[in-house]
Design a protein around this motif. Structure first.
Motif, short mmCIF file in Angstrom:
data_model
loop_
_atom_site.label_atom_id
_atom_site.label_comp_id
_atom_site.label_asym_id
_atom_site.label_seq_id
_atom_site.Cartn_x
_atom_site.Cartn_y
_atom_site.Cartn_z
N PRO A 48 46.09 41.55 50.08
CA PRO A 48 46.03 42.98 49.77
C PRO A 48 44.95 43.25 48.73
CG PRO A 48 48.31 42.25 49.87
CD PRO A 48 47.47 41.01 49.96
N GLY A 49 44.09 44.21 49.02
CA GLY A 49 42.98 44.52 48.14
C GLY A 49 41.73 43.73 48.44
N GLY A 50 41.84 42.73 49.32
CA GLY A 50 40.69 41.92 49.68
C GLY A 50 39.72 42.66 50.58
N LEU A 51 38.53 42.08 50.73
CA LEU A 51 37.47 42.73 51.49
C LEU A 51 37.09 41.92 52.73
CD1 LEU A 51 35.06 43.92 48.66
CD2 LEU A 51 36.45 45.38 50.14
N VAL A 52 36.81 42.64 53.80
CA VAL A 52 36.23 42.06 55.01
C VAL A 52 34.87 42.70 55.21
CG1 VAL A 52 36.45 41.81 57.51
CG2 VAL A 52 38.49 41.66 56.06
N HIS A 53 33.85 41.86 55.40
CA HIS A 53 32.49 42.32 55.65
C HIS A 53 32.12 41.97 57.08
CE1 HIS A 53 31.86 43.00 51.32
NE2 HIS A 53 32.57 41.89 51.16
N VAL A 54 31.73 42.96 57.85
CA VAL A 54 31.44 42.76 59.27
C VAL A 54 29.99 43.14 59.56
CG1 VAL A 54 32.00 43.45 61.63
CG2 VAL A 54 33.83 43.22 59.93
N ILE A 89 34.05 50.67 65.30
CA ILE A 89 34.40 50.05 64.02
C ILE A 89 35.41 50.90 63.27
CG2 ILE A 89 33.49 49.31 61.79
CD1 ILE A 89 30.85 48.67 63.21
N ARG A 90 35.17 52.20 63.24
CA ARG A 90 36.09 53.09 62.52
C ARG A 90 37.49 53.04 63.14
NH1 ARG A 90 33.73 56.25 58.83
NH2 ARG A 90 31.45 56.50 58.91
N THR A 91 37.56 53.00 64.45
CA THR A 91 38.85 52.97 65.13
C THR A 91 39.56 51.64 64.91
OG1 THR A 91 38.07 54.49 66.84
CG2 THR A 91 39.99 53.15 67.37
N ALA A 92 38.81 50.55 64.98
CA ALA A 92 39.41 49.22 64.83
C ALA A 92 40.04 49.03 63.46
CB ALA A 92 38.36 48.14 65.08
N PHE A 93 39.38 49.54 62.44
CA PHE A 93 39.88 49.39 61.07
C PHE A 93 40.52 50.70 60.62
CE2 PHE A 93 36.62 46.09 61.39
CZ PHE A 93 37.32 45.00 60.90
N GLY A 94 41.66 50.99 61.25
CA GLY A 94 42.39 52.21 60.94
C GLY A 94 43.54 51.93 59.99
N ALA A 95 44.75 51.97 60.52
CA ALA A 95 45.95 51.76 59.70
C ALA A 95 45.90 50.39 59.02
CB ALA A 95 47.20 51.87 60.57
N GLY A 96 46.20 50.39 57.74
CA GLY A 96 46.23 49.14 56.98
C GLY A 96 44.90 48.77 56.35
N TRP A 97 43.90 49.62 56.57
CA TRP A 97 42.55 49.33 56.05
C TRP A 97 41.96 50.58 55.41
CZ3 TRP A 97 41.01 44.34 56.40
CH2 TRP A 97 41.58 43.54 57.40
N ALA A 98 40.99 50.37 54.54
CA ALA A 98 40.17 51.46 54.01
C ALA A 98 38.71 51.09 54.26
CB ALA A 98 40.41 51.66 52.53
N LEU A 99 38.05 51.84 55.11
CA LEU A 99 36.64 51.59 55.40
C LEU A 99 35.80 52.17 54.26
CD1 LEU A 99 34.48 50.56 57.39
CD2 LEU A 99 34.53 52.82 58.48
N GLU A 100 35.26 51.29 53.41
CA GLU A 100 34.56 51.73 52.22
C GLU A 100 33.08 51.98 52.46
OE1 GLU A 100 37.36 49.68 48.78
OE2 GLU A 100 35.33 48.92 49.10
N ALA A 101 32.49 51.30 53.44
CA ALA A 101 31.07 51.49 53.72
C ALA A 101 30.79 51.08 55.16
CB ALA A 101 30.21 50.67 52.77
#
Length: 204
Positions: free
Chosen positions: A129-135, A154-166
């Motif tokens: 939790p709080g960790g980052l994934v870079h794709v 990308i926006r759809t894949a990282f929906g619930a449970g994620w915060a797309l920061e950039a």
């Protein structure tokens, strides 16, 4: 699919093998956003794992192609780097979150809708939790160098449970193979920088 990737490594025809880390990942490291325990997922011949190990990071490279991992170990040994690699399936990651950072260079974009959902769920399990994934993923605005995705995917894949920061425009470097030479109108062996996305996603 495993057989196709294995064959690409065995025959030295993998267009993603450029003999160096992706420039976008090199620049990403310089921004200081990588840290903690790092997973280099779909590491291929290990260029990013080797780079990050050399720079002092705690990093593990995984790939489900045994041939890739075997060659990554040789690659690291030849460079004098004590890098760690394991054969593991990105679609079957463990249930215990253990990584602060996950780096995905050109893996996300190979999956269809069903496997992409499985993959992102696995990333969520593996990332603290709080960790980052870079794709880093090829963009559908390119010339068809390989599998590609659009911004909305990308926006759809990282929906619930994620915060797309950039979600930034970037480039992905590859080597033109026989398959893409004619469509791109370029000789085999040409190095190309194709449009890509670089996403930074935080696990909630």
């Amino acid at each position: 699919m495993r057989e196709r990737f294995t064959a690409a490594y065995v025959t030295n025809t993998a267009p993603w093998v450029i003999g160096e880390p992706q420039p976008a990942i090199v620049e990403l490291e310089k921004t200081g956003v990588l840290g903690g325990r790092i997973l280099d997922i779909g590491c291929g011949l290990g260029e990013h794992t080797i780079l990050l190990t050399r720079l002092g990071y705690d990093v593990l490279g995984i790939d489900y192609v045994a041939e890739a991992i075997a060659r990554a170990r040789v690659n690291a040994e030849e460079k004098g780097i004590d890098a760690r690699f394991e054969v593991a399936d990105a679609l079957d990651l463990g249930a215990d979150p253990g990584y602060d950072t996950i780096v995905d260079s050109a893996l996300f974009h190979i999956f269809d809708d069903v496997d992409r959902t499985r993959y992102v769920a696995g990333l969520h399990r593996a990332c603290r939790p709080g960790g980052l994934v870079h794709v880093l993923a090829l963009s559908d605005s390119g010339r068809g160098f390989g599998p590609s995705v659009g911004e909305q995917t990308i926006r759809t894949a990282f929906g619930a449970g994620w915060a797309l920061e950039a979600l930034d425009a970037s480039t992905y470097r590859g080597v033109v193979g026989q398959r893409h030479a004619e469509p791109l109108g370029l000789p085999v062996g040409t190095v190309v920088d194709e449009p890509a996305w670089l996403a930074r996603v935080r696990r909630r």
